[in-house]
Enzyme design. Sequence first.
Site, short mmCIF file in Angstrom:
data_model
loop_
_atom_site.label_atom_id
_atom_site.label_comp_id
_atom_site.label_asym_id
_atom_site.label_seq_id
_atom_site.Cartn_x
_atom_site.Cartn_y
_atom_site.Cartn_z
N GLN A 286 -72.36 24.23 33.91
CA GLN A 286 -72.29 23.92 35.33
C GLN A 286 -70.93 23.35 35.64
O GLN A 286 -70.38 22.58 34.83
CB GLN A 286 -73.33 22.85 35.69
N GLY A 288 -68.76 21.57 38.93
CA GLY A 288 -68.65 21.13 40.32
C GLY A 288 -67.19 21.00 40.69
O GLY A 288 -66.33 21.60 40.04
N THR A 289 -66.88 20.21 41.71
CA THR A 289 -65.46 20.07 42.04
C THR A 289 -64.73 19.26 40.98
O THR A 289 -63.57 19.49 40.71
CB THR A 289 -65.28 19.41 43.42
N VAL A 293 -70.69 20.33 33.01
CA VAL A 293 -71.73 20.18 31.99
C VAL A 293 -71.56 21.31 30.99
O VAL A 293 -71.49 22.47 31.36
CB VAL A 293 -73.15 20.24 32.60
N ASP A 404 -83.63 8.38 42.23
CA ASP A 404 -83.19 9.74 42.55
C ASP A 404 -83.99 10.75 41.75
O ASP A 404 -83.44 11.55 40.99
CB ASP A 404 -81.69 9.88 42.30
#
Length: 546
Positions: A286, A288-289, A293, A404
């Site tokens: 994975q 993101g910005t 991962v 969360d």
Amino acid sequence: MTARSCIVLGFILAFSGHVAGHLNLYLNLHEVMRLLGVSAELYYVRDGLVNDYALNFIVPIPANVKDIAFTWQSLAGRPLPYNINIATSDPAVLPRPTLNISRTGDIPTEIQTFSIAMRCTGIRPAEVEVTITIEVTLNRATNNVTELVFRRKKICLDADEEENSVDDPLLLETVVAPQSGIITLVIGGILAIILVSILISIAYCARGPSKRQNHGGQPMRTSSFQRLQTQPPSNPPSVYISPSVIPIHHTTLPRQREGQEPEELHRRIAELTVQRCRVRLSSLLQEGTYGRVYRGSYNDTQEVLVKTVAQHASQVQVSLLLQEGMSLYGASHAGILSVLGVSIEDHTTPFLLYPAQNNTRNLKLFLLEPACSRSITSIQIVMMSSQLASALVHLHSHGVVHKDIATRNCVIDDSLRVKLADSSLSRDLFPSDYNCLGDSENRPIKWLALEALQKKQFSEASDAWAFGVLMWELCTFAKQPYNEVDPFEMEHYLRDGYRLAQPYNCPDELFTIMAYCWALLPVERPTFAQLQVCLSDFYTQITRYV
Ligand SMILES: *[C@@H]1O[C@H](CO)[C@@H](O)[C@H](O)[C@H]1NC(C)=O
Ligand SMILES: *[C@@H]1O[C@H](CO)[C@@H](O)[C@H](O)[C@H]1NC(C)=O
């Protein structure tokens, strides 16, 4: 004792009526695995004994299952005449199902499997009740006929959705097969629970505030949210479990463990430090910005997930990763993914390692794979929920509020074992799950209980709310909750009593459990100990009384 013998045992106890003639009528291993995800045979009639409990249970047939199969055999030493009649509550949506044996004939003395094809027309989505009546003539001379009635609830989708939900038995087998180990475990525990539940009322789970009334097979939910009554159940949940086991009252005040102090963080880092050269990254899972991962290995022996950040990450992002990534450190529970090691040799890009045997991966991404929605059954959803509920019982017993809970913060492995993880990097990796409401704080708005949304009050009860949303995600294969509601409007929606609607394929009992989690007042929501009992009871019910 194997899972199979436990289930059969349950059924023998339940057999009641007697059909003088000798006959077996059951769902074979393959069929039970396909419909319910359990490795077992399911007898409706065994050696002439009729299992009324099994007959009375309405089995849901998921949209992707288009044929159901029964297996039978005459044990009377001669073929037994039968007559089958099938009716559907809504022939426009589901025309009369067809059989691959004739409607009138003889039950052979050898084992025979026949199937019933259910083909939805796709004119509109609906739940259609299917009644299958099998009449067996046990004694031709006296014309003694025994009637067996089976009820099924077939889920039909829209035409285009129907096309996408292809039945793929091969795929199913590979995804579903390796999990009999868990089932053995769960069923072992469940036998103990059965004894307990004989003594106590199961009214709480069975009777919900949201019991739907379904007229003529029409689906009662067309939008993804609906209005629910949110009064407490008439029987308070506490009748369920002895009060010495669980706290009856929630503390609505947050009781967060003091894990965020800098000294505590440094102590944890020191305890967990590993040498970076022992970590080998194999693939990027994975991105993101700034968050990343990876799958990798530690010491060349242990499979790990590695959470890290890109070079350009800010100091704030780095320390957030360390802080959040270590929030579950020390929680030793099979249902919790706790950090295994950390490397801060390179201060700009620290590594956090998590154990990841058996292809452990993110639960939300797993649910979003098309193969998943075709193969996961209600029973497996109940099982996953139950594993997570037990993890939360553990966490809450140590005074830790997760804050969360969502599928993005869980992992799953190839045996469908799920674990609760921390929320590190989730804001970056799942940006559409978080929103800012005018302030600079990016929050999981659609997972927040009303008091968490309004006053930032977090407690065991706000975790229970989020857990209800998580169960909804499991049933919808990770759809976005309240997709059509603007995050700014959420507070109004919740206050006005709107909640997520019951997804297709979601059994009423499971939805009832979810709906309890969304009670307006925190004290009215169930504790995780109660949730675990409800889920186990429901699991027992669907595996025993099918
Ligand atoms: C039909 O079978 C049932 C069950 O064995 C029995 O109780 C009943 O007396 C029989 N009826 C006739 C007419 O033989
Ligand atoms: C009916 O179909 C099922 C499933 O396709 C198959 O296993 C079974 O052998 C068939 N039975 C007959 C009598 O053709």
